[in-house]
Design an enzyme around this catalytic site. Structure first.
Site, PDB file in Angstrom:
ATOM      1  N   VAL A 184       7.214  -0.800  -0.875  1.00 36.79           N
ATOM      2  CA  VAL A 184       7.239  -2.180  -0.378  1.00 36.79           C
ATOM      3  C   VAL A 184       6.594  -3.091  -1.416  1.00 36.79           C
ATOM      4  O   VAL A 184       5.522  -2.779  -1.940  1.00 36.79           O
ATOM      5  CB  VAL A 184       6.460  -2.297   0.964  1.00 36.79           C
ATOM      6  CG1 VAL A 184       6.365  -3.752   1.407  1.00 36.79           C
ATOM      7  CG2 VAL A 184       7.115  -1.450   2.046  1.00 36.79           C
ATOM      8  N   ALA A 217       1.891  -4.200  -3.913  1.00 35.05           N
ATOM      9  CA  ALA A 217       2.931  -3.243  -3.512  1.00 35.05           C
ATOM     10  C   ALA A 217       2.259  -2.015  -2.922  1.00 35.05           C
ATOM     11  O   ALA A 217       1.036  -1.843  -3.046  1.00 35.05           O
ATOM     12  CB  ALA A 217       3.775  -2.837  -4.712  1.00 35.05           C
ATOM     13  N   LYS A 218       3.003  -1.192  -2.275  1.00 34.93           N
ATOM     14  CA  LYS A 218       2.496   0.112  -1.836  1.00 34.93           C
ATOM     15  C   LYS A 218       3.701   1.013  -1.623  1.00 34.93           C
ATOM     16  O   LYS A 218       4.796   0.542  -1.316  1.00 34.93           O
ATOM     17  CB  LYS A 218       1.723  -0.028  -0.511  1.00 34.93           C
ATOM     18  CG  LYS A 218       0.820   1.133  -0.223  1.00 34.93           C
ATOM     19  CD  LYS A 218      -0.487   0.986  -0.964  1.00 34.93           C
ATOM     20  CE  LYS A 218      -1.455   2.108  -0.675  1.00 34.93           C
ATOM     21  NZ  LYS A 218      -2.741   1.867  -1.343  1.00 34.93           N
ATOM     22  N   GLY A 219       3.484   2.309  -1.786  1.00 34.84           N
ATOM     23  CA  GLY A 219       4.558   3.267  -1.547  1.00 34.84           C
ATOM     24  C   GLY A 219       4.033   4.471  -0.817  1.00 34.84           C
ATOM     25  O   GLY A 219       2.811   4.677  -0.732  1.00 34.84           O
TER      26      GLY A 219
END
Ligand code: NAD
Length: 422
Positions: A66, A111-113
């Site tokens: 994201v 962001a992050k995943g």
């Protein structure tokens, strides 16, 4: 004894992130359009992909990446491997990354995943295959100028090395700047491993100074004795603090006369847990949070300080090493009780600051000494702490709202200056 480590309160991380954002937006009187824009993530990618396991079977995994905001620059944020990963959680942490980068003045968006998997149950070969395939699936988003992942829960420097190698193979040349938190041998930075814990110790020291509290002899309790918690404990002890309690997921230990974190680390390396350390009493993770101490450092997982236990916390200062360890309802209780909370986006920003240094060094192929890294880290942490303190004093709000206001204000200003495309 302290085996029941997990605080099982259910919470909605996305709702909590939005609640915090709305406070800051109200304080800044953000216009409706700007507020709406910032409360939505820019893009969200969900991928489902197969991995062949060592027994020959094939399992399909689900992963996310994201991007919350690209207003200030390329996006930055960790990748989490954990069975409980959800899109809502990843979205919340992507938003927090936007504010974390902005509050310390880094030219990044958030962001992050994550991948829904249990890395503890997978072999190294399976993890490598999962990582290379996930890196390929999110390859349309990541890149040194677009989105730069880093390690988070369940991922390691080795996982970053596999992502860097996969991305580089697809491009035909080495691209070290595509991830940070890499091993030093392939372009990682000196001081990256210790950066978050060092940053926690720096803001704890600045807070004590602000409150007129002597750091020498101050009693410190640390929940979580991993990367962040162990370095924070070691650094604070070197500053003269007395580390009275330490825990990990299997329970904790307490000794009011003080513990030696180096010694406890050695014990943990041998025994696999801090519990059982000689000369200390056993405590649960719940008890640790409520022990008499001056500085409490939650450095384990989210949602540990709740409306239920907040009235019993005795620390004068809480420094959030972990992301989102305090629920919004608990924040209100701590505020009323005049407990000084240094919020996650400021307290644990040391990691992303040195990740930024790693990216800059990779882009320039010019590397700095650990001394230079630590000096620059110190400067940014102290400056950011003072800026946030000034905002919170000026607006008469707690430090979390002050930090968010500083961060959201910076992003909003850039957004308005850039204007709306087309
Ligand atoms: P880590 O995996 O190295 O250590 C986590 C520690 O917490 C371990 O000691 C583990 O046993 C303990 N733990 C896990 N679940 C627990 C529970 N329910 N109760 C008590 N202890 C528990 O992780 P880390 O890198 O030290 O990260 C800790 C926290 O800091 C996380 O919230 C992470 O998102 C945050 N954080 C880390 C960094 C970084 O650079 N490593 C940067 C910013 C924020």
């Amino acid at each position: 004894m302290g085996v029941k480590a997990v605080n099982t309160v259910r919470h909605d991380p996305w709702q909590a992130a939005l609640t915090q954002f709305e406070h800051a937006a109200d304080l800044l009187s953000l216009k409706r359009g700007v507020r709406e824009f910032l409360r939505h993530p820019k893009r969200e990618l969900t991928v489902h992909f197969p991995v062949q396991l060592e027994d020959g079977s094939v399992e399909v995994f689900t992963g996310y990446r994201v991007h919350h905001s690209t207003v200030l620059g390329p996006t930055k944020g960790g990748i989490r491997y954990h069975p409980s990963v959800t899109l809502e959680e990843i979205r919340a942490f992507a938003m927090l990354m936007t504010w974390k980068c902005a509050v310390v003045g880094l030219p990044y968006g958030g962001a992050k995943g994550g991948v829904v998997c249990d890395p503890k149950l997978m072999s190294s070969t399976e993890l490598e295959h999962l990582t290379r395939r996930y890196a390929t699936e999110i390859g349309i988003l990541i890149g040194p100028e677009s989105d730069i992942p880093a390690p988070d829960m369940g991922t390691t420097p080795q996982v970053m090395a596999w992502i860097m190698d996969t991305y580089s193979m697809h491009h035909g040349y080495s691209v070290p700047a595509v991830v940070t938190g890499k091993p030093i041998s392939i372009g990682g930075s000196a001081g990256r491993m210790e950066a978050t814990g060092r940053g926690v110790a720096i803001v704890a020291r600045e807070t004590a100074r602000h409150l007129g509290m002597q750091l020498a002899g101050a009693r410190v309790a640390v929940q979580g004795f991993g990367n962040v918690g162990s370095t924070a404990a070691q650094t604070l002890r070197a500053e003269g603090c007395r580390i009275v309690a330490i825990s990990d997921s299997r329970g904790g230990i307490h000794n009011d006369r003080g513990l030696d974190p180096d010694d406890v680390l050695q014990h943990k390396q041998q025994a696999g847990r801090v519990a059982g350390y000689p000369g200390a009493d056993a405590v649960t993770n719940e008890q640790l949070l409520e022990l008499p101490c001056d500085i409490l450092v939650p450095a384990a997982v989210e949602a540990q300080i709740t409306a239920d236990n907040a009235p019993r916390i005795k620390a004068r200062i809480v420094v959030e090493g972990a992301n989102a360890p305090t629920l919004p309802e608990a924040d209100a209780v701590l505020r009323e009780r005049r407990i000084f909370v240094v919020p996650d986006i400021l307290a644990n920003a040391g990691g992303v600051i040195v990740s930024y240094f790693e990216w800059v060094q990779d882009l320039q192929s010019f590397f700095w000494s650990e001394e230079e890294i630590n000096e620059r880290l110190e400067r940014i942490m102290v400056r950011s702490f003072r800026e946030v303190l000034a905002v919170s004093q000026d607006k008469q709000v707690d430090l979390r709202t002050g930090a968010l206001a500083r961060a959201v204000g910076r992003v909003a200003e850039a957004l308005v200056t850039r204007g709306i495309y087309p």
